[in-house]
Design an enzyme around this catalytic site. Structure first.
Site, mmCIF file in Angstrom:
data_model
loop_
_atom_site.group_PDB
_atom_site.id
_atom_site.type_symbol
_atom_site.label_atom_id
_atom_site.label_comp_id
_atom_site.label_asym_id
_atom_site.label_seq_id
_atom_site.Cartn_x
_atom_site.Cartn_y
_atom_site.Cartn_z
ATOM 1 N N ASP A 62 0.823 -1.216 0.000
ATOM 2 C CA ASP A 62 0.000 0.000 0.000
ATOM 3 C C ASP A 62 0.859 1.269 0.000
ATOM 4 O O ASP A 62 2.079 1.213 0.184
ATOM 5 C CB ASP A 62 -0.953 -0.011 1.213
ATOM 6 C CG ASP A 62 -0.262 -0.393 2.521
ATOM 7 O OD1 ASP A 62 0.985 -0.392 2.554
ATOM 8 O OD2 ASP A 62 -0.951 -0.700 3.491
ATOM 9 N N ASN A 128 -7.346 -2.564 14.360
ATOM 10 C CA ASN A 128 -8.738 -2.921 14.057
ATOM 11 C C ASN A 128 -8.815 -4.143 13.150
ATOM 12 O O ASN A 128 -9.855 -4.426 12.567
ATOM 13 C CB ASN A 128 -9.467 -1.732 13.421
ATOM 14 C CG ASN A 128 -8.833 -1.293 12.111
ATOM 15 O OD1 ASN A 128 -7.876 -1.913 11.641
ATOM 16 N ND2 ASN A 128 -9.348 -0.233 11.532
ATOM 17 N N HIS A 130 -7.005 -4.603 10.346
ATOM 18 C CA HIS A 130 -6.746 -4.402 8.915
ATOM 19 C C HIS A 130 -5.444 -5.067 8.476
ATOM 20 O O HIS A 130 -4.511 -5.245 9.263
ATOM 21 C CB HIS A 130 -6.805 -2.915 8.516
ATOM 22 C CG HIS A 130 -5.672 -2.042 8.922
ATOM 23 N ND1 HIS A 130 -5.860 -0.844 9.581
ATOM 24 C CD2 HIS A 130 -4.338 -2.141 8.744
ATOM 25 C CE1 HIS A 130 -4.691 -0.262 9.784
ATOM 26 N NE2 HIS A 130 -3.750 -1.034 9.292
ATOM 27 N N GLU A 135 -9.492 -1.941 5.478
ATOM 28 C CA GLU A 135 -10.138 -1.654 6.750
ATOM 29 C C GLU A 135 -11.365 -2.552 6.935
ATOM 30 O O GLU A 135 -11.822 -3.189 5.969
ATOM 31 C CB GLU A 135 -10.559 -0.179 6.769
ATOM 32 C CG GLU A 135 -9.398 0.818 6.631
ATOM 33 C CD GLU A 135 -8.647 1.059 7.943
ATOM 34 O OE1 GLU A 135 -8.580 0.146 8.788
ATOM 35 O OE2 GLU A 135 -8.121 2.172 8.100
HETATM 36 C C1 GLP Z 1 -0.402 0.361 8.761
HETATM 37 C C2 GLP Z 1 -0.117 -0.392 7.436
HETATM 38 C C3 GLP Z 1 -0.191 -1.879 7.624
HETATM 39 C C4 GLP Z 1 0.473 -2.231 8.946
HETATM 40 C C5 GLP Z 1 -0.361 -1.730 10.074
HETATM 41 C C6 GLP Z 1 0.258 -1.901 11.447
HETATM 42 O O1 GLP Z 1 -1.396 1.309 8.716
HETATM 43 N N1 GLP Z 1 -0.915 -0.013 6.316
HETATM 44 O O2 GLP Z 1 0.416 -2.536 6.521
HETATM 45 O O3 GLP Z 1 0.581 -3.623 9.063
HETATM 46 O O4 GLP Z 1 -0.821 -0.421 9.862
HETATM 47 O O5 GLP Z 1 1.270 -0.981 11.691
HETATM 48 P P1 GLP Z 1 2.352 -1.175 12.818
HETATM 49 O O6 GLP Z 1 3.212 -2.311 12.381
HETATM 50 O O7 GLP Z 1 3.114 0.118 12.876
HETATM 51 O O8 GLP Z 1 1.614 -1.487 14.072
#
Ligand code: GLP
Length: 242
Positions: A62, A128, A130, A135
């Protein structure tokens, strides 16, 4: 799903590294990569290793809309700094956050995924539930598309920005349908803030309310947790402790 609980996130990251190494020894050529704080230690292990990625292709999940490669909040920038600048790959793909023609960009990225079928996909997990930026409510068969970020994701990601208002409100994200096409998936989740999402992903019936629960439908999925992220799981859900 194989659920592995590690003593801590370093042990889990080392296990993820070993899975990538094994896959590369078995001839794997395309890695699906993720951003966020979760895979940072894994990327450090990859950088410090003697593994050669110069024949490998990577496809990222993404990108924030409005963020180009020169923006240090962009996921392209994150990948360059944490991995690609130090360990060159043959080819690296991240959605173009500056693309304004949504239909053209999502079509372009789906073609990249079709042309470079992902052998091993690394995933993190949103609080959440995702995956990528899919989402809650995202259909399990969705392809790449423009997605609005939820208030909880904007709040969670605000820690990387000066102000919460600066967090982009939209992203281009690979869809869950594309993620499920990967031959093997390794999802990592660390910390208490992920415990409820981890429980929903593994123990609740698969539902769009928890996007990561789509992984229940797939073989070859390894879930790597630290003890905090696993703290709400029933003991019977855990396959291995390391
Ligand atoms: C982000 C990314 C995800 C990631 C997630 C968790 O928003 N789009 O690919 O896995 O949130 O982030 P973190 O690893 O900083 O907790």
């Amino acid at each position: 799903m194989k659920v592995i609980v590690a003593k801590n996130s370093d042990v889990a990251s080392k296990k993820a590294f070993d899975l990538i190494k094994d896959a590369m020894n078995n001839g794997v050529k395309v890695l699906g990569l993720a951003t966020g704080s979760t895979p940072v230690t894994l990327y450090k292990l990859m950088v410090e290793s003697d593994l050669d990625f110069s024949n490998m292709t990577s496809v990222n999940l993404d990108e924030y809309i409005g963020c180009g490669p020169d923006n240090d909040q962009s996921y392209r920038h994150f990948m360059q700094v944490n991995l690609f600048d130090k360990k060159p790959f043959a080819k690296t793909y991240v959605p173009d956050g500056l693309a304004t023609d949504e239909a053209a960009e999502t079509k372009r990225y789906d073609k990249i995924i079709d042309d470079n079928p992902i052998d091993l996909q690394i995933l993190g997990l949103g609080r959440n539930g995702h995956i990528g930026f899919n989402e809650p409510g995202s259909p399990f068969d969705a392809l790449t598309r423009k997605v609005p970020l939820t208030a909880s994701t904007i709040e969670a990601n605000a820690r990387f920005f000066d102000n919460e208002e600066d967090v982009p409100k939209f992203a281009y994200s690979m869809g869950i349908g594309s993620i499920l096409k990967s031959k093997e998936i390794v999802l990592m989740a660390f910390g208490k803030a992920k415990a409820a999402a981890v429980k929903a992903m593994i123990e609740a019936p698969a539902s769009v309310d928890c996007p990561a629960s789509a992984l229940q439908k797939k073989d070859n999925v390894v879930i790597l947790l630290d003890e905090d992220a696993a703290s709400e799981l029933n003991a019977s859900s855990i396959n291995e402790n390391i």
